[in-house]
Design a protein around this motif. Structure first.
Motif, PDB file in Angstrom:
ATOM      1  N   VAL A 289       9.998   4.562   3.685  1.00  0.00           N
ATOM      2  CA  VAL A 289       9.700   4.709   2.254  1.00  0.00           C
ATOM      3  C   VAL A 289      10.391   5.955   1.709  1.00  0.00           C
ATOM      4  O   VAL A 289      10.267   7.040   2.281  1.00  0.00           O
ATOM      5  N   TYR A 290      11.120   5.781   0.606  1.00  0.00           N
ATOM      6  CA  TYR A 290      11.816   6.903  -0.038  1.00  0.00           C
ATOM      7  C   TYR A 290      11.328   7.051  -1.474  1.00  0.00           C
ATOM      8  O   TYR A 290      11.164   6.054  -2.179  1.00  0.00           O
ATOM      9  N   VAL A 291      11.103   8.297  -1.871  1.00  0.00           N
ATOM     10  CA  VAL A 291      10.765   8.587  -3.264  1.00  0.00           C
ATOM     11  C   VAL A 291      11.855   9.496  -3.809  1.00  0.00           C
ATOM     12  O   VAL A 291      12.061  10.602  -3.291  1.00  0.00           O
TER      13      VAL A 291
ATOM     14  N   ILE B  79      11.039   4.346  -6.227  1.00  0.00           N
ATOM     15  CA  ILE B  79      10.503   4.063  -4.889  1.00  0.00           C
ATOM     16  C   ILE B  79      11.435   3.071  -4.210  1.00  0.00           C
ATOM     17  O   ILE B  79      11.791   2.054  -4.791  1.00  0.00           O
ATOM     18  N   GLU B  80      11.807   3.408  -2.984  1.00  0.00           N
ATOM     19  CA  GLU B  80      12.684   2.497  -2.224  1.00  0.00           C
ATOM     20  C   GLU B  80      12.000   2.127  -0.919  1.00  0.00           C
ATOM     21  O   GLU B  80      11.538   3.013  -0.189  1.00  0.00           O
ATOM     22  N   LEU B  81      11.941   0.849  -0.615  1.00  0.00           N
ATOM     23  CA  LEU B  81      11.381   0.404   0.658  1.00  0.00           C
ATOM     24  C   LEU B  81      12.526  -0.139   1.491  1.00  0.00           C
ATOM     25  O   LEU B  81      13.222  -1.051   1.054  1.00  0.00           O
ATOM     26  N   VAL B  82      12.726   0.442   2.667  1.00  0.00           N
ATOM     27  CA  VAL B  82      13.843   0.011   3.499  1.00  0.00           C
ATOM     28  C   VAL B  82      13.291  -0.549   4.810  1.00  0.00           C
ATOM     29  O   VAL B  82      12.686   0.178   5.589  1.00  0.00           O
ATOM     30  N   PRO B  83      13.470  -1.856   5.038  1.00  0.00           N
ATOM     31  CA  PRO B  83      12.958  -2.438   6.283  1.00  0.00           C
ATOM     32  C   PRO B  83      13.672  -1.825   7.490  1.00  0.00           C
ATOM     33  O   PRO B  83      14.898  -1.643   7.447  1.00  0.00           O
TER      34      PRO B  83
ATOM     35  N   GLY C  54      14.870   9.484  -3.320  1.00  0.00           N
ATOM     36  CA  GLY C  54      15.796   9.830  -2.254  1.00  0.00           C
ATOM     37  C   GLY C  54      15.189  10.610  -1.087  1.00  0.00           C
ATOM     38  O   GLY C  54      15.845  10.824  -0.076  1.00  0.00           O
ATOM     39  N   VAL C  55      13.919  11.019  -1.192  1.00  0.00           N
ATOM     40  CA  VAL C  55      13.276  11.785  -0.109  1.00  0.00           C
ATOM     41  C   VAL C  55      12.507  10.826   0.804  1.00  0.00           C
ATOM     42  O   VAL C  55      11.732   9.986   0.315  1.00  0.00           O
ATOM     43  N   ASP C  56      12.702  10.979   2.114  1.00  0.00           N
ATOM     44  CA  ASP C  56      11.987  10.129   3.072  1.00  0.00           C
ATOM     45  C   ASP C  56      10.519  10.585   3.168  1.00  0.00           C
ATOM     46  O   ASP C  56      10.234  11.678   3.660  1.00  0.00           O
ATOM     47  N   VAL C  57       9.588   9.751   2.680  1.00  0.00           N
ATOM     48  CA  VAL C  57       8.166  10.126   2.675  1.00  0.00           C
ATOM     49  C   VAL C  57       7.356   9.232   3.619  1.00  0.00           C
ATOM     50  O   VAL C  57       6.127   9.206   3.549  1.00  0.00           O
ATOM     51  N   THR C  58       8.065   8.521   4.498  1.00  0.00           N
ATOM     52  CA  THR C  58       7.412   7.537   5.372  1.00  0.00           C
ATOM     53  C   THR C  58       6.182   8.122   6.086  1.00  0.00           C
ATOM     54  O   THR C  58       5.126   7.481   6.133  1.00  0.00           O
ATOM     55  N   LYS C  59       6.318   9.341   6.618  1.00  0.00           N
ATOM     56  CA  LYS C  59       5.201   9.951   7.354  1.00  0.00           C
ATOM     57  C   LYS C  59       4.239  10.640   6.390  1.00  0.00           C
ATOM     58  O   LYS C  59       3.021  10.538   6.542  1.00  0.00           O
TER      59      LYS C  59
ATOM     60  N   GLY D 187       0.840  -1.204   0.000  1.00  0.00           N
ATOM     61  CA  GLY D 187       0.000   0.000   0.000  1.00  0.00           C
ATOM     62  C   GLY D 187       0.875   1.254   0.000  1.00  0.00           C
ATOM     63  O   GLY D 187       0.540   2.273  -0.613  1.00  0.00           O
ATOM     64  N   ALA D 188       2.027   1.159   0.668  1.00  0.00           N
ATOM     65  CA  ALA D 188       2.948   2.301   0.744  1.00  0.00           C
ATOM     66  C   ALA D 188       3.448   2.690  -0.646  1.00  0.00           C
ATOM     67  O   ALA D 188       3.744   3.855  -0.905  1.00  0.00           O
TER      68      ALA D 188
END
Ligand code: C5P
Length: 227
Positions: free
Chosen positions: A78-80, A67-71, A82-87, A35-36
């Motif tokens: 979640v990075y788009v 899109i990068e998903l980092v456990p 290179g930007v952290d968009v997790t929140k 979903g992320a």
């Protein structure tokens, strides 16, 4: 014991992410919140000033973005580009439009291909709407997790109150969840459905721990447990 894959599907707010993360932790597997990825595309669409109904432009933008998903310890980062968009991807501005973006064939094709890639080496717990039906049709364990709309709205409400992100009333949340269920179940491409071989779990009167234990029990019975 060989690694295996676990698919967890179900409607919004059924507890999929929390449960998938705990199951992955218990087995030493990687958790993937699909979903992320749809939320990340929706975030980028808003950043670029596109409207969600500009389907062709939205699809072209999704092709260009990364899109990068980092456990991580506290869940997936979640990075788009290179930007952290997790929140940022959890705000109502994103939630309001994500199901429309997720209904586009070109977007699904792109993200499903990435998700399939992540599942190749096994040892993945993936949650979403079409994981057991399309992304990992061969997953060794499939769960369709649901709960009543009222219960799901109450859980989301508490969660949002706890982390200070609550901008909706309980009844607005209930309406939003019902609206997303409707869109996800009735879209043309890969609608939200229980795979024929998925185990149905109704978590309305179950605790998170009970659901996690039940899934770990399924793993033991079916494939010998993992690790
Ligand atoms: O899981 P979450 O509620 O964050 O998902 C946001 C939206 O992304 C869903 O309402 C659905 O429209 C879309 N989605 C999807 N397929 C997936 C995961 C999410 O269509 N595998």
């Amino acid at each position: 014991m060989d690694k295996f894959n676990i698919a967890i599907d179900g409607p919004a707010g059924a507890g999929k992410s929390t449960i998938a993360r705990l199951v992955a932790g218990a087995l030493g597997f990687i958790y993937v919140d699909t979903g992320a990825m749809y939320r990340a595309v929706t975030w980028k669409v808003q950043q670029e000033g596109l409207l969600p109904d500009q389907e062709t432009e939205v699809a072209a933008l999704a092709e260009r973005m990364q899109i990068e998903l980092v456990p991580g310890e506290e869940g997936q980062q979640v990075y788009v580009d290179g930007v952290d968009v997790t929140k940022a991807i959890r705000t109502t501005a994103i939630t309001d439009h994500v199901s429309q973006i997720a209904s586009y064939g070109a977007i699904r094709q792109l993200l499903v291909a990435l998700q399939k890639q992540m599942a190749i080496s096994k040892g993945v717990v993936m949650d979403g709407r079409d994981i057991g039906t399309h992304v990992m049709p061969d997953a060794e364990i499939k769960v369709f997790l649901t709960a009543s709309v009222k219960e799901r709205a109450e859980r989301r409400f508490k969660e949002m109150q706890n982390n200070g992100t609550c901008t909706l009333t309980l009844s607005e949340l209930e309406q939003d969840i019902a609206r997303r269920d409707q869109l996800d179940q009735n879209r043309e491409i890969s609608p939200l459905r229980r795979a024929h071989d998925a185990v149905l779990m109704d978590s309305t009167s179950m605790t998170i721990e009970e659901v996690v234990d039940e899934i770990l029990g399924l793993c033991k019975n079916k494939v010998g447990g993992g690790k």
